[in-house]
Design an enzyme around this catalytic site. Structure first.
Site, PDB file in Angstrom:
ATOM      1  N   PRO A   1       7.087 -16.754  37.820  1.00 14.96           N
ATOM      2  CA  PRO A   1       6.036 -16.088  38.593  1.00 14.96           C
ATOM      3  C   PRO A   1       6.565 -14.848  39.306  1.00 14.96           C
ATOM      4  O   PRO A   1       7.612 -14.886  39.949  1.00 14.96           O
ATOM      5  CB  PRO A   1       5.610 -17.165  39.601  1.00 14.96           C
ATOM      6  CG  PRO A   1       6.010 -18.464  38.964  1.00 14.96           C
ATOM      7  CD  PRO A   1       7.262 -18.155  38.198  1.00 14.96           C
ATOM      8  N   GLU A   2       5.840 -13.746  39.157  1.00 14.90           N
ATOM      9  CA  GLU A   2       6.210 -12.488  39.801  1.00 14.90           C
ATOM     10  C   GLU A   2       5.208 -12.192  40.915  1.00 14.90           C
ATOM     11  O   GLU A   2       4.380 -13.044  41.264  1.00 14.90           O
ATOM     12  CB  GLU A   2       6.254 -11.375  38.758  1.00 14.90           C
ATOM     13  CG  GLU A   2       7.222 -11.649  37.618  1.00 14.90           C
ATOM     14  CD  GLU A   2       7.268 -10.534  36.581  1.00 14.90           C
ATOM     15  OE1 GLU A   2       7.009  -9.363  36.929  1.00 14.90           O
ATOM     16  OE2 GLU A   2       7.554 -10.833  35.404  1.00 14.90           O
TER      17      GLU A   2
END
Length: 272
Positions: A2-3
């Site tokens: 996840p960014e």
């Protein structure tokens, strides 16, 4: 992993689901996922979640005066809220039950994420947060500030964007997409970008990240939001995982190369 857009989507979801709820019980099913698991369980009991914020790729929930729960999702971490009883499988490692009903689970197949409770300090004093560069969506992130950061580095611009100490929150997916939208080749040296390119780069950062947040992030295999739903931004990706496909701007085939052991995608015609 996840960014920034995925974590921001999760934070927004948590605000709608758990803000103000009182933690009745914490079950730590896999102790290694929690730093100091015994005090973690006991100290969170009967505390309310007062605030939920994002710092880089980390989620920080305030649970008291100078008390903050930090969640790093690692590669495959998920936080999913269930209005009733949550399903539990072998990858469910932490379960929060609330006095008002509902449960929040931390699920992590590869177990690279971590949860930790900090007390007696403010969020900006958390060691992880202190090590982060500026957030690209902050109002103070001007092209001049970006130019100053770039001027100090000879690294490839793609590698520079992935360094959380330089700029917080960008990972492999969005670094490739940002550079495509900015028209900059990933292998260019950071300190060699011209002023007009730096302005385009900042604009592309904010445009791509905000668009990805609007579409609730990018899902391929692991990422889900707080309701267990996939993000939709994968349908708008221009270069990432599109090796050999025609560029949407010029029809040149998208190229994949390796940079710092990470796959990098770009258009050799549109990106200079």
């Amino acid at each position: 992993m996840p960014e920034l857009p995925e974590v921001e989507t999760i934070v927004k979801g948590l605000r709608g689901k758990v803000l103000g709820r009182i933690i009745k019980e914490v079950q730590v099913l896999e102790p290694k996922m929690v730093i100091n698991s015994d005090p973690f369980r006991n100290k969170l009991k009967d505390r309310a979640i007062r605030r939920v914020e994002r710092q880089g790729k980390a989620i920080i929930m305030q649970t008291g005066q100078k008390a903050y729960l930090m969640v790093n999702l690692g590669m495959t971490g998920r936080l999913i809220f269930y209005p009733d009883t949550a399903p539990v499988d072998k990858h469910t490692h932490v379960l929060f039950s609330f006095s008002q009903g509902g449960q929040l689970i931390y699920h992590d197949q590869r177990q690279f994420g971590r949860l930790q409770l900090y007390e007696g300090i403010e969020p900006e004093q958390i060691p992880f947060v202190m090590g982060l560069g500026p957030d690209p969506l902050d109002a103070g992130f001007t092209w001049q500030r970006l130019a100053h950061l770039l001027s100090k580095s000879r690294r490839a611009i793609k590698d520079f964007l992935l360094d959380q100490k330089r700029i917080a929150g960008i990972g492999n997916i969005y670094a490739s997409e940002i550079l495509f939208h900015a028209g900059i080749k990933p292998l260019r040296s950071a300190n060699q970008l011209r002023m007009e390119e730096i302005k385009r780069l900042r604009q592309a950062m904010q445009g791509v990240l905000r668009a990805a947040i609007e579409h609730r992030g990018t899902s391929f295999s692991d990422y889900l939001d707080v309701e267990g739903k996939e993000g939709n931004y994968k349908h708008f990706l221009k270069v990432y995982l599109r090796e050999g496909e025609a560029c949407s701007h010029c029809t040149t085939r998208i190229v994949r190369t390796k940079l710092a052991n990470r796959s990098t995608y770009y258009c050799p015609t549109c990106q200079k």
